[in-house]
Design a protein around this motif. Structure first.
Motif, short mmCIF file in Angstrom:
data_model
loop_
_atom_site.label_atom_id
_atom_site.label_comp_id
_atom_site.label_asym_id
_atom_site.label_seq_id
_atom_site.Cartn_x
_atom_site.Cartn_y
_atom_site.Cartn_z
N GLY A 202 48.71 29.03 36.31
CA GLY A 202 47.45 28.40 36.66
C GLY A 202 46.94 27.55 35.51
O GLY A 202 46.13 26.64 35.70
N SER A 203 47.44 27.84 34.29
CA SER A 203 47.03 27.08 33.11
C SER A 203 47.96 25.90 32.82
O SER A 203 47.66 25.07 31.97
N GLN A 204 49.07 25.83 33.52
CA GLN A 204 50.07 24.79 33.25
C GLN A 204 49.49 23.40 33.53
O GLN A 204 48.70 23.21 34.45
N GLY B 177 54.04 35.73 52.86
CA GLY B 177 53.22 36.49 53.80
C GLY B 177 51.90 36.98 53.27
O GLY B 177 51.17 37.68 53.97
N GLY B 178 51.56 36.63 52.04
CA GLY B 178 50.30 37.09 51.48
C GLY B 178 49.35 35.95 51.20
O GLY B 178 49.67 34.77 51.38
N LYS B 179 48.16 36.31 50.73
CA LYS B 179 47.13 35.32 50.43
C LYS B 179 46.31 35.79 49.24
O LYS B 179 46.04 36.98 49.09
N MET B 180 45.94 34.83 48.37
CA MET B 180 45.09 35.13 47.23
C MET B 180 43.92 34.13 47.22
O MET B 180 44.11 32.95 47.45
N VAL B 181 42.72 34.66 46.95
CA VAL B 181 41.52 33.82 46.92
C VAL B 181 40.69 34.19 45.70
O VAL B 181 40.44 35.38 45.45
N ALA B 182 40.26 33.18 44.95
CA ALA B 182 39.37 33.40 43.82
C ALA B 182 37.92 33.33 44.28
O ALA B 182 37.54 32.44 45.06
N LEU C 52 44.19 30.26 46.50
CA LEU C 52 45.15 29.88 45.47
C LEU C 52 46.45 29.42 46.10
O LEU C 52 46.90 29.97 47.10
N ASN C 53 47.07 28.43 45.49
CA ASN C 53 48.32 27.88 45.99
C ASN C 53 49.49 28.71 45.46
O ASN C 53 50.18 28.32 44.51
N VAL C 54 49.67 29.88 46.06
CA VAL C 54 50.76 30.78 45.66
C VAL C 54 51.52 31.20 46.91
O VAL C 54 51.00 31.13 48.02
#
Length: 297
Positions: free
Chosen positions: A12-14, A124-129, A183-185
């Motif tokens: 995410g810092s790249q 198949g998953g999702k991450m949200v900040a 998040l784009n993961v």
């Protein structure tokens, strides 16, 4: 006596061009060449390609580890002051362990390479900040559904939740928050949904020898400082499915008397989190070779 901590950012810092001037140094040239031999592709080339390519987990993680490793070695040349503590955010924990000499550059890069390959296959998953949210509401919502967890506890007002898309959406519907950023993961990192990937990685991790750290390391899943090799390996194994307890790491550093924190790597995400969590700590960022040439006071 004032104490210094080094912290290392993760995925995410790249940023494109994050190799900056590192390739102009003798050490940097050697490390980039060594990395290309191990990876089969050039970190320098990827760092100058389109952001979409650099942001792929497969490339992001090895690139960050290589850049941060070069920076730490440049800092330690000529007997410069070493920190009293090290810690890294998610992937950054590998850079912290390298800095603490738990393993060598090559061993660490091979681990990161395999970690990236495995995590790239997660789906198949999702991450949200969540930004500026009601923590009580969030805790209650998470307690009601085992398919979504707190993945990153970054600061009092910034967290990331991770789980199945349905469960994540259900939590978002219940929690009042100023901003919710998907998040784009590829998968639900730092959640039980990564158990299969974590088990595959464990077989690789078991083959790598860990030495005792030369300074205490604060791990993502347990912010208690330790130098014990066995403990550090066990904590690293738990990291794939466990919560990144960054807020607690910062609070622990403050309670240990750390008065200065240096973020080693691209961006200023970690110093930003520290500013909101422990405003009394002096903050600095080091992302270029030229910034490593002056003694660390």
């Amino acid at each position: 006596m004032s104490k210094l901590a080094f912290v290392f950012p993760g995925q995410g810092s790249q940023t494109v061009g994050m190799d900056t001037d590192l390739g102009e140094t003798t050490l940097g040239k050697e490390r980039f060449q060594q990395a290309e031999t191990i990876l089969g592709w050039s970190v320098l080339e990827v760092c100058h390609q389109e952001e979409e390519q650099l942001s792929r987990t497969l490339y992001t993680q090895p690139c960050l580890y290589v850049v941060e490793s070069i920076l730490i070695d440049l800092l330690l040349e000529e007997g410069r002051q070493f920190p009293q503590y090290v810690a890294g955010h998610s992937l950054g924990e590998y850079s912290a362990l390298y800095a603490a000499r738990v393993f060598g550059f090559e061993a660490g890069l091979r681990l990161v390479q395999q970690r990236a390959k495995l995590m790239e296959t997660a789906a198949g998953g999702k991450m949200v900040a969540l930004m500026k949210f009601d923590r009580t509401q969030l805790d209650e919502a998470l307690a009601q559904d085992s398919d979504v967890v707190l993945a990153n506890d970054n600061s009092p007002q910034q967290v990331v939740i991770s789980g199945t898309p349905e469960a994540v959406d259900a939590v978002l519907a219940e929690v009042k928050t100023k901003r919710a950023i998907p998040l784009n993961v590829s998968g639900a990192f730092h959640s039980p949904l990564m158990a299969g990937v974590a088990q595959d990685f464990k077989q690789l991790l078991d083959e790598v020898n860990f030495g005792d750290a030369i300074v205490p390391v604060l791990s993502n899943v347990d912010p208690t400082p330790t130098t014990d090799a066995t403990t550090l390996k066990s904590r690293l194994m738990e990291q794939m499915t466990g919560t990144v307890r960054w807020r607690e790491i910062l609070l622990k550093l403050a309670s240990e008397g750390v008065s200065e924190l240096k973020e080693i790597g691209p961006g200023n995400v970690l110093t930003g989190l520290c500013k909101r969590t422990c405003p009394e700590i002096a903050l600095h960022n080091i992302s270029r070779a030229v910034e490593c040439t002056e003694p660390i006071d």
